[in-house]
Design a protein around this motif. Structure first.
Motif, PDB file in Angstrom:
ATOM      1  N   ARG A  56     -16.565  -3.706  -8.777  1.00 47.50           N
ATOM      2  CA  ARG A  56     -15.755  -5.001  -8.519  1.00 47.50           C
ATOM      3  C   ARG A  56     -14.232  -4.784  -7.747  1.00 47.50           C
ATOM      4  NH1 ARG A  56     -13.665  -9.935  -9.352  1.00 47.50           N
ATOM      5  NH2 ARG A  56     -11.581 -10.541 -10.270  1.00 47.50           N
ATOM      6  N   LEU A  57     -14.120  -4.697  -7.527  1.00 43.12           N
ATOM      7  CA  LEU A  57     -12.376  -3.847  -6.695  1.00 43.12           C
ATOM      8  C   LEU A  57     -11.153  -4.888  -5.863  1.00 43.12           C
ATOM      9  CD1 LEU A  57     -10.350  -2.145  -5.132  1.00 43.12           C
ATOM     10  CD2 LEU A  57     -11.428  -2.739  -3.091  1.00 43.12           C
ATOM     11  N   GLU A  58      -9.767  -5.302  -7.553  1.00 45.69           N
ATOM     12  CA  GLU A  58      -8.863  -5.464  -7.354  1.00 45.69           C
ATOM     13  C   GLU A  58      -8.104  -5.320  -6.948  1.00 45.69           C
ATOM     14  OE1 GLU A  58      -8.400  -7.993 -11.247  1.00 45.69           O
ATOM     15  OE2 GLU A  58     -10.596  -7.632 -11.754  1.00 45.69           O
ATOM     16  N   ILE A  59      -6.715  -5.977  -6.335  1.00 51.10           N
ATOM     17  CA  ILE A  59      -6.003  -5.648  -5.296  1.00 51.10           C
ATOM     18  C   ILE A  59      -5.157  -6.797  -5.317  1.00 51.10           C
ATOM     19  CG2 ILE A  59      -6.934  -3.474  -3.929  1.00 51.10           C
ATOM     20  CD1 ILE A  59      -7.339  -5.323  -1.667  1.00 51.10           C
ATOM     21  N   ASP A  60      -3.450  -6.731  -5.781  1.00 53.08           N
ATOM     22  CA  ASP A  60      -3.017  -8.084  -5.007  1.00 53.08           C
ATOM     23  C   ASP A  60      -3.135  -9.027  -5.397  1.00 53.08           C
ATOM     24  OD1 ASP A  60      -1.081  -5.980  -4.340  1.00 53.08           O
ATOM     25  OD2 ASP A  60      -1.887  -6.101  -2.190  1.00 53.08           O
ATOM     26  N   GLY A  61      -3.860  -9.196  -6.632  1.00 55.52           N
ATOM     27  CA  GLY A  61      -4.690 -10.633  -6.669  1.00 55.52           C
ATOM     28  C   GLY A  61      -5.895 -11.220  -6.761  1.00 55.52           C
ATOM     29  N   ALA A  62      -6.349 -10.541  -5.092  1.00 53.70           N
ATOM     30  CA  ALA A  62      -7.429 -10.645  -4.415  1.00 53.70           C
ATOM     31  C   ALA A  62      -8.457  -9.785  -4.795  1.00 53.70           C
ATOM     32  CB  ALA A  62      -7.374 -10.146  -2.719  1.00 53.70           C
ATOM     33  N   ALA A  63     -10.146 -10.021  -5.011  1.00 55.62           N
ATOM     34  CA  ALA A  63     -10.916  -9.516  -5.721  1.00 55.62           C
ATOM     35  C   ALA A  63     -11.874  -9.598  -5.203  1.00 55.62           C
ATOM     36  CB  ALA A  63     -11.226  -9.848  -6.986  1.00 55.62           C
ATOM     37  N   VAL A  64     -12.737  -8.044  -4.772  1.00 56.77           N
ATOM     38  CA  VAL A  64     -14.157  -8.185  -3.936  1.00 56.77           C
ATOM     39  C   VAL A  64     -15.491  -7.750  -4.720  1.00 56.77           C
ATOM     40  CG1 VAL A  64     -13.738  -6.488  -3.109  1.00 56.77           C
ATOM     41  CG2 VAL A  64     -15.112  -7.917  -1.890  1.00 56.77           C
ATOM     42  N   VAL A  65     -16.423  -8.535  -5.239  1.00 57.64           N
ATOM     43  CA  VAL A  65     -17.735  -7.613  -5.479  1.00 57.64           C
ATOM     44  C   VAL A  65     -18.945  -6.676  -4.965  1.00 57.64           C
ATOM     45  CG1 VAL A  65     -19.779  -8.209  -7.112  1.00 57.64           C
ATOM     46  CG2 VAL A  65     -17.455  -8.745  -7.686  1.00 57.64           C
ATOM     47  N   VAL A  66     -18.658  -6.218  -4.392  1.00 53.98           N
ATOM     48  CA  VAL A  66     -19.478  -4.858  -3.590  1.00 53.98           C
ATOM     49  C   VAL A  66     -20.861  -4.560  -4.778  1.00 53.98           C
ATOM     50  CG1 VAL A  66     -19.415  -3.303  -2.351  1.00 53.98           C
ATOM     51  CG2 VAL A  66     -18.119  -4.407  -2.897  1.00 53.98           C
ATOM     52  N   ALA A  67     -22.351  -4.486  -3.945  1.00 55.43           N
ATOM     53  CA  ALA A  67     -23.479  -4.314  -4.466  1.00 55.43           C
ATOM     54  C   ALA A  67     -23.845  -2.910  -4.392  1.00 55.43           C
ATOM     55  CB  ALA A  67     -24.716  -4.886  -4.718  1.00 55.43           C
ATOM     56  N   GLU A  68     -24.828  -1.958  -5.393  1.00 53.57           N
ATOM     57  CA  GLU A  68     -24.581  -0.386  -5.706  1.00 53.57           C
ATOM     58  C   GLU A  68     -25.305   0.126  -3.448  1.00 53.57           C
ATOM     59  OE1 GLU A  68     -26.121   3.677  -6.944  1.00 53.57           O
ATOM     60  OE2 GLU A  68     -26.305   1.729  -7.596  1.00 53.57           O
ATOM     61  N   GLN A  69     -25.781  -0.949  -3.269  1.00 52.13           N
ATOM     62  CA  GLN A  69     -26.686  -0.966  -2.157  1.00 52.13           C
ATOM     63  C   GLN A  69     -26.196  -1.203  -0.774  1.00 52.13           C
ATOM     64  OE1 GLN A  69     -27.454  -2.856  -4.510  1.00 52.13           O
ATOM     65  NE2 GLN A  69     -27.933  -5.103  -3.282  1.00 52.13           N
ATOM     66  N   LEU A  71     -22.881  -0.211  -0.181  1.00 55.46           N
ATOM     67  CA  LEU A  71     -21.596   0.182  -0.229  1.00 55.46           C
ATOM     68  C   LEU A  71     -21.849   1.122   1.269  1.00 55.46           C
ATOM     69  CD1 LEU A  71     -20.966   2.346  -3.497  1.00 55.46           C
ATOM     70  CD2 LEU A  71     -20.335  -0.104  -2.852  1.00 55.46           C
ATOM     71  N   ASP A  72     -20.788   1.556   2.532  1.00 51.44           N
ATOM     72  CA  ASP A  72     -20.936   2.750   2.725  1.00 51.44           C
ATOM     73  C   ASP A  72     -19.839   4.079   2.395  1.00 51.44           C
ATOM     74  OD1 ASP A  72     -18.107   1.917   3.248  1.00 51.44           O
ATOM     75  OD2 ASP A  72     -18.268   0.551   5.267  1.00 51.44           O
ATOM     76  N   ALA A  73     -20.329   4.732   3.265  1.00 51.35           N
ATOM     77  CA  ALA A  73     -19.299   6.519   2.846  1.00 51.35           C
ATOM     78  C   ALA A  73     -17.889   5.895   2.213  1.00 51.35           C
ATOM     79  CB  ALA A  73     -19.432   7.114   3.758  1.00 51.35           C
ATOM     80  N   ASP A  74     -16.789   5.535   2.877  1.00 52.39           N
ATOM     81  CA  ASP A  74     -15.573   4.863   2.712  1.00 52.39           C
ATOM     82  C   ASP A  74     -15.805   4.258   1.373  1.00 52.39           C
ATOM     83  OD1 ASP A  74     -14.897   6.119   4.967  1.00 52.39           O
ATOM     84  OD2 ASP A  74     -14.436   4.540   5.789  1.00 52.39           O
ATOM     85  N   ALA A  75     -16.150   2.872   1.245  1.00 57.74           N
ATOM     86  CA  ALA A  75     -16.461   2.272  -0.305  1.00 57.74           C
ATOM     87  C   ALA A  75     -16.705   2.923  -1.364  1.00 57.74           C
ATOM     88  CB  ALA A  75     -17.266   1.366   0.138  1.00 57.74           C
ATOM     89  N   ALA A  76     -18.211   4.146  -1.257  1.00 53.69           N
ATOM     90  CA  ALA A  76     -18.078   5.013  -1.945  1.00 53.69           C
ATOM     91  C   ALA A  76     -17.225   6.289  -2.541  1.00 53.69           C
ATOM     92  CB  ALA A  76     -19.710   6.130  -1.481  1.00 53.69           C
ATOM     93  N   TRP A  77     -16.719   6.334  -1.306  1.00 50.53           N
ATOM     94  CA  TRP A  77     -15.374   7.313  -1.661  1.00 50.53           C
ATOM     95  C   TRP A  77     -14.172   6.780  -2.593  1.00 50.53           C
ATOM     96  CZ3 TRP A  77     -10.110   6.314   0.616  1.00 50.53           C
ATOM     97  CH2 TRP A  77      -9.490   7.420   0.043  1.00 50.53           C
ATOM     98  N   LEU A  78     -13.576   5.660  -2.119  1.00 46.34           N
ATOM     99  CA  LEU A  78     -12.803   4.610  -2.443  1.00 46.34           C
ATOM    100  C   LEU A  78     -13.031   4.757  -4.232  1.00 46.34           C
ATOM    101  CD1 LEU A  78      -9.592   3.280  -2.398  1.00 46.34           C
ATOM    102  CD2 LEU A  78     -11.320   1.172  -2.411  1.00 46.34           C
TER     103      LEU A  78
END
Length: 86
Positions: A56-69, A71-78
Motif C-alpha cells: 500500500r502506497l500513500e502520497i498526498d492523501g491518495a493511496a493505491v494497493v499493489v499486489a506483488e505479482q 509489480l514492475d521493476a520501478d514499483a519494486a525499486w520504489l
C-alpha cells in the motif's frame, strides 16, 4: 513529497512499513515520478494471491494497493527504497 509504504502478507504473514521524504533524496525526481504513476495508473488488479505480498502506497492523501505479482521493476525499486531494503 512524503511517501508511506506498508507491506503485508507473504508466507509468514509478516508486515513491514516505512516512510520517506523525497526532499532529502538525490533521486527525488525518479521516486516521485514512479509514485505518481502508481497512484494514477495502478498496475494489475490489486487482488492478493496466497503467500504473496500486498503493498500500500500513500502520497498526498491518495493511496493505491499493489499486489506483488503486479509489480514492475520501478514499483519494486520504489517499495524497496521506502521500506529500507536497498
Amino acid at each position: 513529497m512524503f511517501l508511506t509504504v506498508s507491506r503485508s502478507g507473504g508466507f509468514a504473514g509478516l508486515t513491514a512499513g516505512g516512510e520517506l521524504d523525497t526532499a532529502t533524496e538525490p533521486d527525488a525526481e525518479r521516486l516521485e515520478a514512479v509514485a505518481v504513476r502508481l497512484v494514477e495508473q495502478p498496475p494489475g488488479t490489486g487482488r492478493p494471491q496466497p503467500d504473496r505480498y500486498v503493498y500500500r502506497l500513500e502520497i498526498d492523501g491518495a493511496a493505491v494497493v499493489v499486489a506483488e505479482q503486479d509489480l514492475d521493476a520501478d514499483a519494486a525499486w520504489l517499495f524497496d527504497r521506502v521500506l529500507g531494503n536497498d
